[in-house]
Design a protein around this motif. Sequence first.
Motif, PDB file in Angstrom:
ATOM      1  N   TYR A  16      -3.715  -4.583   5.558  1.00 32.41           N
ATOM      2  CA  TYR A  16      -2.958  -3.841   6.559  1.00 32.41           C
ATOM      3  C   TYR A  16      -3.007  -2.342   6.265  1.00 32.41           C
ATOM      4  CZ  TYR A  16       0.946  -2.144   9.331  1.00 32.41           C
ATOM      5  OH  TYR A  16       1.737  -1.439  10.207  1.00 32.41           O
ATOM      6  N   ASN A  17      -2.858  -1.988   4.999  1.00 34.02           N
ATOM      7  CA  ASN A  17      -2.859  -0.568   4.613  1.00 34.02           C
ATOM      8  C   ASN A  17      -4.234   0.075   4.728  1.00 34.02           C
ATOM      9  OD1 ASN A  17      -0.104  -0.507   4.106  1.00 34.02           O
ATOM     10  ND2 ASN A  17      -0.363  -1.109   1.967  1.00 34.02           N
ATOM     11  N   ILE A  19      -1.013  -7.271   2.613  1.00 34.45           N
ATOM     12  CA  ILE A  19      -0.492  -5.904   2.634  1.00 34.45           C
ATOM     13  C   ILE A  19      -1.621  -4.907   2.409  1.00 34.45           C
ATOM     14  CG2 ILE A  19       0.995  -4.276   1.411  1.00 34.45           C
ATOM     15  CD1 ILE A  19       2.950  -6.656   0.972  1.00 34.45           C
ATOM     16  N   GLU A  47       9.850  -5.124   2.222  1.00 35.33           N
ATOM     17  CA  GLU A  47       9.387  -3.746   2.393  1.00 35.33           C
ATOM     18  C   GLU A  47       8.291  -3.643   3.452  1.00 35.33           C
ATOM     19  OE1 GLU A  47       8.146  -2.310  -1.425  1.00 35.33           O
ATOM     20  OE2 GLU A  47      10.185  -2.318  -2.222  1.00 35.33           O
ATOM     21  N   HIS A  48       7.419  -4.644   3.496  1.00 36.65           N
ATOM     22  CA  HIS A  48       6.294  -4.566   4.423  1.00 36.65           C
ATOM     23  C   HIS A  48       6.615  -5.136   5.805  1.00 36.65           C
ATOM     24  CE1 HIS A  48       2.124  -4.164   5.597  1.00 36.65           C
ATOM     25  NE2 HIS A  48       2.170  -5.387   6.064  1.00 36.65           N
TER      26      HIS A  48
END
Length: 80
Positions: free
Chosen positions: A77-78, A74, A22-23
């Motif tokens: 990153y977000n 993740i 997904e990422h």
Amino acid sequence: MSNKEVKTLDQRIERIYKMAKEHFGEVRFVGIKKHTKIGWVAKIQFDEFESLVAEGENAVEALKNLRKRLSRIIDRYNMV
């Protein structure tokens, strides 16, 4: 006492694979192996050169550590 369902290694690998896919998009390999000198190693291979690795005393711990590392990446990153 907890009624928490115990996950199999396959379920843990599948969860990590889905998170990574997904990422990052393309994921070539997610798995574990027993290393003679350092114990269990869990690995995500993104392409020929990039991978993410975590170690543990047993297969479950190695996969948990890999999922934690992936989650932290993740999350960072977000945040950006």
